[in-house]
Design an enzyme around this catalytic site. Structure first.
Site, PDB file in Angstrom:
ATOM      1  CD  GLU A 106      -1.770  -6.330  -8.750  1.00  0.00           C
ATOM      2  OE1 GLU A 106      -2.293  -5.996  -7.441  1.00  0.00           O
ATOM      3  OE2 GLU A 106      -0.788  -5.614  -9.111  1.00  0.00           O
ATOM      4  CD1 TRP A 162      17.843  -2.400   1.403  1.00  0.00           C
ATOM      5  CD2 TRP A 162      16.470  -4.249   1.745  1.00  0.00           C
ATOM      6  NE1 TRP A 162      17.990  -3.304   0.273  1.00  0.00           N
ATOM      7  CE2 TRP A 162      17.010  -4.416   0.339  1.00  0.00           C
ATOM      8  CE3 TRP A 162      15.256  -5.214   2.272  1.00  0.00           C
ATOM      9  CZ2 TRP A 162      16.677  -5.390  -0.554  1.00  0.00           C
ATOM     10  CZ3 TRP A 162      15.208  -6.343   1.259  1.00  0.00           C
ATOM     11  CH2 TRP A 162      15.914  -6.253  -0.195  1.00  0.00           C
ATOM     12  CE  LYS A 174      15.938  -0.333  -2.457  1.00  0.00           C
ATOM     13  NZ  LYS A 174      15.221   0.703  -3.412  1.00  0.00           N
ATOM     14  CB  THR A 176      -3.587  -2.051  -9.545  1.00  0.00           C
ATOM     15  OG1 THR A 176      -2.896  -1.636  -8.540  1.00  0.00           O
ATOM     16  CG2 THR A 176      -2.516  -2.924 -10.514  1.00  0.00           C
TER      17      THR A 176
HETATM   18  P1  ADP Z   1      -2.447   0.524  -5.582  1.00  0.00           P
HETATM   19  O1  ADP Z   1      -1.223   0.325  -6.218  1.00  0.00           O
HETATM   20  O2  ADP Z   1      -3.263   1.414  -6.193  1.00  0.00           O
HETATM   21  O3  ADP Z   1      -2.337   0.964  -4.048  1.00  0.00           O
HETATM   22  P2  ADP Z   1      -3.775  -1.751  -4.354  1.00  0.00           P
HETATM   23  O4  ADP Z   1      -4.979  -1.224  -3.589  1.00  0.00           O
HETATM   24  O5  ADP Z   1      -3.743  -2.932  -5.032  1.00  0.00           O
HETATM   25  O6  ADP Z   1      -3.196  -0.533  -5.314  1.00  0.00           O
HETATM   26  O7  ADP Z   1      -2.717  -1.597  -3.401  1.00  0.00           O
HETATM   27  C1  ADP Z   1      -1.797  -2.839  -2.806  1.00  0.00           C
HETATM   28  C2  ADP Z   1      -0.630  -2.696  -1.921  1.00  0.00           C
HETATM   29  O8  ADP Z   1      -1.036  -1.716  -0.800  1.00  0.00           O
HETATM   30  C3  ADP Z   1      -0.002  -3.813  -1.748  1.00  0.00           C
HETATM   31  O9  ADP Z   1       0.903  -4.267  -2.712  1.00  0.00           O
HETATM   32  C4  ADP Z   1       0.782  -3.230  -0.272  1.00  0.00           C
HETATM   33  O10 ADP Z   1       1.757  -2.413  -0.748  1.00  0.00           O
HETATM   34  C5  ADP Z   1      -0.018  -2.165   0.262  1.00  0.00           C
HETATM   35  N1  ADP Z   1      -0.818  -2.730   1.296  1.00  0.00           N
HETATM   36  C6  ADP Z   1      -2.089  -3.405   1.358  1.00  0.00           C
HETATM   37  N2  ADP Z   1      -2.556  -3.713   2.584  1.00  0.00           N
HETATM   38  C7  ADP Z   1      -1.386  -3.547   3.346  1.00  0.00           C
HETATM   39  C8  ADP Z   1      -1.298  -3.344   4.753  1.00  0.00           C
HETATM   40  N3  ADP Z   1      -2.209  -3.920   5.596  1.00  0.00           N
HETATM   41  N4  ADP Z   1      -0.142  -2.857   5.216  1.00  0.00           N
HETATM   42  C9  ADP Z   1       0.750  -2.187   4.528  1.00  0.00           C
HETATM   43  N5  ADP Z   1       0.752  -2.090   3.073  1.00  0.00           N
HETATM   44  C10 ADP Z   1      -0.384  -2.697   2.480  1.00  0.00           C
END
Ligand code: ADP
Length: 541
Positions: free
Chosen positions: A327, A440, A435, A182
């Protein structure tokens, strides 16, 4: 006691081989279209597992793939774990530095590469410490000219393999079958292993009626790349359940996607919101039959409410908003109405469905705010913690494990609220949250509100340093074609005003041609902050 039969990836393919041998996979590659059946996929997979064994690969070896969504990649998805190897899908859009880092960190022994992506690997080959051979996937009968050493032609290698090869048997369900990295905000990407057991249990969850409900009757088209969290695990589940598959190949444009949906009568497709924003534009300009779609599964970043509404009202395509991360394999939540909510007003139903939903069975969550677990009031914000059988419990050989995995929980870094139904709403990533004056502000909420304006194509909101309030929101907006001279900042602020308390409103709105995106199509706020550095310096108070 019950029987205890190891849950393994090869067993999923064997099931498809027995019961769905005639089901079809339609695959688009760089120069052609292919059509094969699950019987054909199983045959190729056995040959591939056998061929990999013949060239000296052994159980536990990491084998990288550097490829788009197509049938050869799908074969590697099963052929690598089928001989005990670990399928390491590499994000082709990362920087050269990160690509060589992850290949070295994973200690990949062999790389599968799409012919058209070979130049990327050629440039970094001198940095690769563990790769002994390259397998090039091409539609041509001959190998492309390359400076890579020890190169195999995928199809020829396959034909040297044994179609009666027996998939590994001495496999523990907790052995790794896959691996993915990731992107981290700063520093190198972080790797996680997926066990056979994790992949099987995760696939099962994708089949649940209140989750993605993947079934034999589906025609599944993953647009989410197979190098991004295993295309959300959809290829594994689709094979196991016998769903037909449509693999859209290299750089699928919105027109290619719309044509594939129409031509193959796709029932379920999946990808990040930017894909669907672009598809909407295509549907508005062209004329396509999308009536076969029973749902679009959308995740990776927040699906704007206005987009969900347009797909559903104008095109009659239901939207399934889901949340997850690398993860977590990735499925964590799916947004579905509960029975008693189906009679709510249209607006209320849409409000619920644009949240990320509640956890699927098999995943547990906890949300920790400033004073411990937050109230389920839809207001109090806190960090989302997760655990479950398809959630990783460490980063591979990485010190950052200590920050993220504590007390048996994955600390996601996502800030959420929880409503009384248990639905989470992602307010921000911890690092993107604004912030302001000790409170927030959710950039995601403001973005979605802006994207609901008819003149706005894309919008993102970032924090600007502020001497009095610490940070204040700045909105960055891309207008739709033809809208450039027709809408002003003030009009957009007036549009937001009734929807938010005063101190949430952006201090300013800048109009851009484009919003920078990450390797997987999400808004890249870090790059935006760099791009707007001069603006930020002159305006920050
Ligand atoms: P990267 O860090 O490369 O983007 P990931 O694909 O694992 O890796 O991304 C996961 C992240 O994407 C989550 O921790 C979250 O912040 C965001 N995310 C995933 N699905 C959603 C969603 N439906 N709405 C908002 N954020 C999302």
């Amino acid at each position: 006691m019950m029987m205890n039969i190891p849950l393994t990836v090869p067993a999923m393919l064997e099931h498809a081989e027995k019961y769905f041998s005639h089901k079809e996979i339609n695959s688009r590659t760089a120069t052609s279209f292919y059509n094969l059946t699950y019987a054909g996929l199983a045959n190729d997979t056995r040959r591939l597992s056998s061929a990999l064994t013949k060239i000296g690969l052994r159980k536990g070896d990491r084998i990288g793939t550097f490829a788009w969504n197509h049938h050869r990649h799908l074969t590697a998805y099963f052929g690598i774990p089928g001989m005990g190897g670990v399928l390491h899908t590499i994000n082709i859009r990362l920087s050269a530095e990160h690509i060589s880092y992850i290949i070295n960190h994973a200690e990949d022994k062999v790389l599968f590469i799409d012919a058209e992506l070979v130049p990327i690997i050629e440039k970094i080959q001198h940095e690769l410490k563990t790769v002994q051979a390259y397998i090039i996937m091409t539609d041509d009968n001959t190998l492309p000219e390359t400076t890579l050493h020890n190169v195999y032609h995928y199809e020829k290698l396959l034909w040297e393999g044994d179609e009666n090869f027996d998939f590994v048997k001495d496999i523990d369900e907790n052995d790794p079958a896959g691996m993915c990295f990731t992107s981290a905000t700063t520093g190198n990407p972080k790797g996680v292993f997926y066990s056979h057991r994790g992949i099987v249990l995760h696939s099962m969850s994708l089949g649940l009626a209140d989750s993605a409900a993947i079934s034999e009757s589906d025609v599944m088209m993953p647009v989410v790349p197979m190098f991004h969290v295993n295309a959300w695990g959809l290829p594994f589940a689709s094979v196991w359940f016998g769903a037909a598959q449509v693999l859209p190949g290299p750089m699928p444009t919105p027109a290619v996607l719309a044509e594939m949906i129409e031509n193959h009568r796709v029932t379920l497709t999946a990808g990040v919101p930017t894909i669907w924003i672009a598809l909407l534009k295509e549907l508005e300009n062209g004329s396509y039959d999308t009536s076969s779609l029973r749902a679009i599964l959308c995740g990776g970043s927040a699906a704007p409410k206005s987009m969900i509404q347009t797909f559903e009202k104008k095109y009659n395509i239901p939207f399934l908003h889901a949340y997850g991360m690398t993860e977590t394999s990735p499925l964590v939540t799916v947004s579905r109405l509960k029975k008693h909510q189906k009679s709510y007003s249209e607006e209320a139903r849409l409000d619920f469905r644009s949240k990320q939903g509640y956890v699927v069975p098999g995943v547990e969550m906890k949300v920790i705010g400033k004073d411990g677990e937050v109230k389920w009031d839809g207001k109090e914000m806190g960090e989302l913690l997760l655990r479950g059988n398809w959630v990783a419990d460490e980063y591979y050989k990485d010190d950052r494990t200590k920050e993220a995995f504590r007390d048996g929980w994955l600390h996601t870094g996502d800030v959420v609220t929880v409503d009384p139904e248990g639905n989470i709403k992602i307010m921000d990533r911890t690092k993107d949250l604004i912030k302001s004056g000790g409170e927030w502000i959710s950039s995601v909420d403001l973005e979605n509100a802006l994207m609901a304006h008819e003149a706005v194509f894309e919008a993102t909101v970032i924090a600007v340093p502020h001497s009095e309030w610490q940070e204040r929101p700045l909105a960055c907006v891309v207008l739709k074609d033809g809208m450039r001279d027709k809408v002003t900042k003030e009009e957009l602020l007036d549009f937001l005003r009734p929807q938010f308390v005063k101190w949430w409103l952006p201090d300013d709105i800048v109009f851009l041609e484009e919003i920078p995106k990450t390797s997987v199509g999400k808004f890249l706020k870090r790059a935006l902050r760099d791009q707007l550095k001069d603006y930020l310096q002159t305006t920050s108070k």
